[in-house]
Design a protein around this motif. Structure first.
Motif, PDB file in Angstrom:
ATOM      1  N   VAL A  85       3.906   6.929   9.838  1.00  0.00           N
ATOM      2  CA  VAL A  85       2.895   7.189   8.816  1.00  0.00           C
ATOM      3  C   VAL A  85       2.273   8.578   9.006  1.00  0.00           C
ATOM      4  CG1 VAL A  85       0.694   6.403   7.887  1.00  0.00           C
ATOM      5  CG2 VAL A  85       2.433   4.734   8.540  1.00  0.00           C
ATOM      6  N   VAL A  88       3.328   8.644   1.507  1.00  0.00           N
ATOM      7  CA  VAL A  88       3.775   7.719   2.563  1.00  0.00           C
ATOM      8  C   VAL A  88       4.569   6.590   1.905  1.00  0.00           C
ATOM      9  CG1 VAL A  88       3.070   6.212   4.451  1.00  0.00           C
ATOM     10  CG2 VAL A  88       1.746   8.270   3.949  1.00  0.00           C
ATOM     11  N   ASN A  89       5.864   6.772   1.847  1.00  0.00           N
ATOM     12  CA  ASN A  89       6.730   5.776   1.217  1.00  0.00           C
ATOM     13  C   ASN A  89       7.257   4.742   2.204  1.00  0.00           C
ATOM     14  OD1 ASN A  89       6.656   7.002  -1.437  1.00  0.00           O
ATOM     15  ND2 ASN A  89       7.849   8.662  -0.528  1.00  0.00           N
ATOM     16  N   TYR A 133      -2.614   6.645   4.019  1.00  0.00           N
ATOM     17  CA  TYR A 133      -2.042   5.321   3.741  1.00  0.00           C
ATOM     18  C   TYR A 133      -2.873   4.260   4.436  1.00  0.00           C
ATOM     19  CZ  TYR A 133       0.989   1.325   4.829  1.00  0.00           C
ATOM     20  OH  TYR A 133       1.493   0.066   5.014  1.00  0.00           O
ATOM     21  N   ARG A 134      -3.148   3.203   3.703  1.00  0.00           N
ATOM     22  CA  ARG A 134      -3.792   2.035   4.289  1.00  0.00           C
ATOM     23  C   ARG A 134      -2.980   0.821   3.891  1.00  0.00           C
ATOM     24  NH1 ARG A 134      -6.001   5.399   6.592  1.00  0.00           N
ATOM     25  NH2 ARG A 134      -8.200   5.893   6.889  1.00  0.00           N
ATOM     26  N   GLY A 139       0.793  -1.222   0.000  1.00  0.00           N
ATOM     27  CA  GLY A 139       0.000   0.000   0.000  1.00  0.00           C
ATOM     28  C   GLY A 139       0.824   1.270   0.000  1.00  0.00           C
ATOM     29  N   ILE A 140       2.145   1.151   0.091  1.00  0.00           N
ATOM     30  CA  ILE A 140       2.981   2.357   0.168  1.00  0.00           C
ATOM     31  C   ILE A 140       2.990   3.090  -1.161  1.00  0.00           C
ATOM     32  CG2 ILE A 140       4.450   1.655   2.061  1.00  0.00           C
ATOM     33  CD1 ILE A 140       6.451   0.554   0.101  1.00  0.00           C
ATOM     34  N   ASN A 141       2.892   4.401  -1.082  1.00  0.00           N
ATOM     35  CA  ASN A 141       2.885   5.254  -2.269  1.00  0.00           C
ATOM     36  C   ASN A 141       3.144   6.683  -1.796  1.00  0.00           C
ATOM     37  OD1 ASN A 141       2.571   6.146  -4.884  1.00  0.00           O
ATOM     38  ND2 ASN A 141       0.748   4.873  -5.249  1.00  0.00           N
ATOM     39  N   HIS A 142       3.352   7.596  -2.709  1.00  0.00           N
ATOM     40  CA  HIS A 142       3.542   8.989  -2.320  1.00  0.00           C
ATOM     41  C   HIS A 142       2.277   9.529  -1.659  1.00  0.00           C
ATOM     42  CE1 HIS A 142       5.286  12.991  -2.489  1.00  0.00           C
ATOM     43  NE2 HIS A 142       4.098  13.426  -2.871  1.00  0.00           N
ATOM     44  N   ALA A 176       2.297  11.463   6.035  1.00  0.00           N
ATOM     45  CA  ALA A 176       1.008  11.744   5.385  1.00  0.00           C
ATOM     46  C   ALA A 176       0.622  13.213   5.470  1.00  0.00           C
ATOM     47  CB  ALA A 176      -0.092  10.890   6.028  1.00  0.00           C
ATOM     48  N   GLY A 216       5.720   2.395   4.970  1.00  0.00           N
ATOM     49  CA  GLY A 216       4.490   1.916   5.583  1.00  0.00           C
ATOM     50  C   GLY A 216       4.763   1.024   6.769  1.00  0.00           C
ATOM     51  N   SER A 238      -1.924  -2.785   2.665  1.00  0.00           N
ATOM     52  CA  SER A 238      -2.605  -3.769   1.814  1.00  0.00           C
ATOM     53  C   SER A 238      -2.633  -5.125   2.523  1.00  0.00           C
ATOM     54  CB  SER A 238      -1.876  -3.893   0.479  1.00  0.00           C
ATOM     55  OG  SER A 238      -0.633  -4.536   0.684  1.00  0.00           O
TER      56      SER A 238
END
Length: 452
Positions: A384, A68-69, A399-400, A63-66, A388, A71, A402
């Protein structure tokens, strides 16, 4: 712990009784034990298969992405390093301070340290994605003609954690030598050969005991500064950045106190069932459990004070980004996680102030589990929550985790309990030699009709 505290409820301990209790627990396991081992092993396989799926598919399944890199892989890394912290604290620092209530729980705490560090060390590799180039994080000149940046806390991490794992493992193993020899002398067949190999020819001579005492003291003295340094270094991974909520000089002592807090809670979580299953009520007494609970109250107050100081400094600094981040933590999207953190880490341990609660196994275990949950959420809120909600509102995001990340996390917990279950059955879980020392020398039987 006094010799009085080492007495069973209703039965006095002797040298022979201590040895029988500890080595007797290493006997043939029952079905319930194998069921627990099988359950944890299946969980471990499930987590490992999810990691394999991530490697084959790519980091997009996480689930990490910009923005929040980092997680829950990094949340778990910090959490497990913290758990590892307290094992060495109990065994090394309390040994140097001659706190005798550590005697019956030191071995289990040391094992907890070794297993937790091993699991913590996996998460940077999991977070890398392309794990086959893991050696790029090793601080040496690589084929890209790049030299490591020794000012980077990531290099500190590698050196500190690998050193900590090495020293903790040697400290744990060297302390077991006399007990492994005792297990060898009571075993037969293949077990006798294995314990004979592991005990390194220990015969209990005066010279061996002298070298053993010196080595154990040196390891304890060397491990003590490592306890402080390792989690300080982990905290600098964050504090050296300019991200609001991370750039703080309080991070090193704040992280160390939090690590000790969570480690003590995990010790209680492990030894209360262990004590019941193996019938160690006479070895791990209520006095020992109460001493751990009192220490948790102390560390909980330090953690609560650190939370307060963070808010005060954010307000007092006049930095609007810092202050806004801390306000958002309490009332924003991650407010439930924040309040779980405060309640479980600061308020729940205060119940240990009541003696009736400290002497109730159900309360002791329940509050310890709450502290473990709270400390995991503390890492989540710090890592996080800050990423965020950085500087520019346009770049804010949530961020959630996965299902892959959550599955790998479950696998890490299963791996920890799997290793601890194997340790509990195949190695001496309590130090026989130290327990005998705490009992004092046996008195000679009084002849019939004689005077004492």
């Amino acid at each position: 712990m006094s010799s009085k505290g080492n007495q069973t409820q209703g039965e006095a301990l002797t040298y022979a009784r201590v040895q029988d209790l500890v080595l007797g627990a290493m006997g043939k396991p029952g079905r319930l034990y194998w069921a627990a081992v099988g359950f944890c092993f299946l969980g471990l396989l499930y987590g490992a298969s999810c990691w394999g799926y991530q490697i084959l598919t790519g980091m997009g399944v996480a689930g990490i992405n910009h923005p929040v890199n980092w997680g829950i892989y990094l949340v778990n890394f910090v959490f497990w390093v913290g758990i590892a912290h307290s094992g060495t604290l109990i065994s090394a620092i309390l040994y140097l301070l001659r706190a005798r209530w550590r005697t019956s729980i030191a071995r289990a705490a040391e094992a907890m340290t070794v297993f937790a560090v091993m699991i913590a060390g996996l998460f940077p590799f999991i977070h890398l994605g392309r794990v086959w180039i893991f050696y790029w994080i090793v601080p040496y000149p690589n084929q890209r003609d790049l030299w490591p940046n020794f000012q980077s806390p990531l290099v500190f991490d590698f050196l500190a954690i690998s050193t900590y794992l090495t020293v903790s493992s040697m400290f744990w193993y060297s302390g077991m030598l006399p007990d492994l020899a005792a297990a060898r002398d009571r075993s037969q067949g293949l077990r006798k050969k294995i314990y004979g190999l592991l005990s390194l020819g220990w015969q209990g001579t005066h010279e061996q005991w002298r070298h053993y005492g010196t080595a154990y003291l040196l390891f304890a003295a060397f491990a003590t500064p490592l306890v402080i340094s390792v989690h300080s270094v982990v905290s600098w991974d964050f504090a050296l950045s300019i991200v609001p909520g991370w750039h703080s000089t309080i991070f090193a002592p704040y992280f160390v106190a939090g690590a000790i807090h969570s480690g003590l809670a995990m010790v209680l979580t492990l030894i209360i069932p262990l004590r019941r299953i193996f019938g160690f009520e006479g070895l791990i007494t209520l006095h020992t459990l109460e001493s751990i609970a009192k220490t948790i109250v102390f560390t909980g107050l330090i953690v609560g004070y650190s939370y307060g100081v963070e808010y005060f400094m954010a307000w007092y600094s006049g930095n609007i980004f810092e202050w806004d981040t801390f306000i958002w933590r309490a009332v924003g999207d991650y407010a439930p996680q924040f309040w779980i953190m405060v309640i479980c880490n600061v308020l729940a341990p205060l119940l240990y102030l009541f003696r009736s609660i400290r002497r109730s196994l159900a309360w002791l275990l329940g509050i310890a589990v709450l502290v473990n949950i709270g400390m995991w959420y503390e890492r989540f809120v710090i890592i996080v929550g800050s990423m965020a909600h950085e500087f520019v509102p346009y770049a804010w995001g949530l961020y959630r985790p996965s299902w892959v990340e959550l599955s790998i996390m479950v696998g890490s917990f299963c791996m920890f309990f799997f290793l601890f279950l194997l340790f509990g059955k195949f190695l001496p879980t309590v130090s026989v030699s130290e327990m005998k020392e705490s009992l004092g020398p046996p008195s000679r039987p009084i002849p019939h009709g004689g005077s004492s």
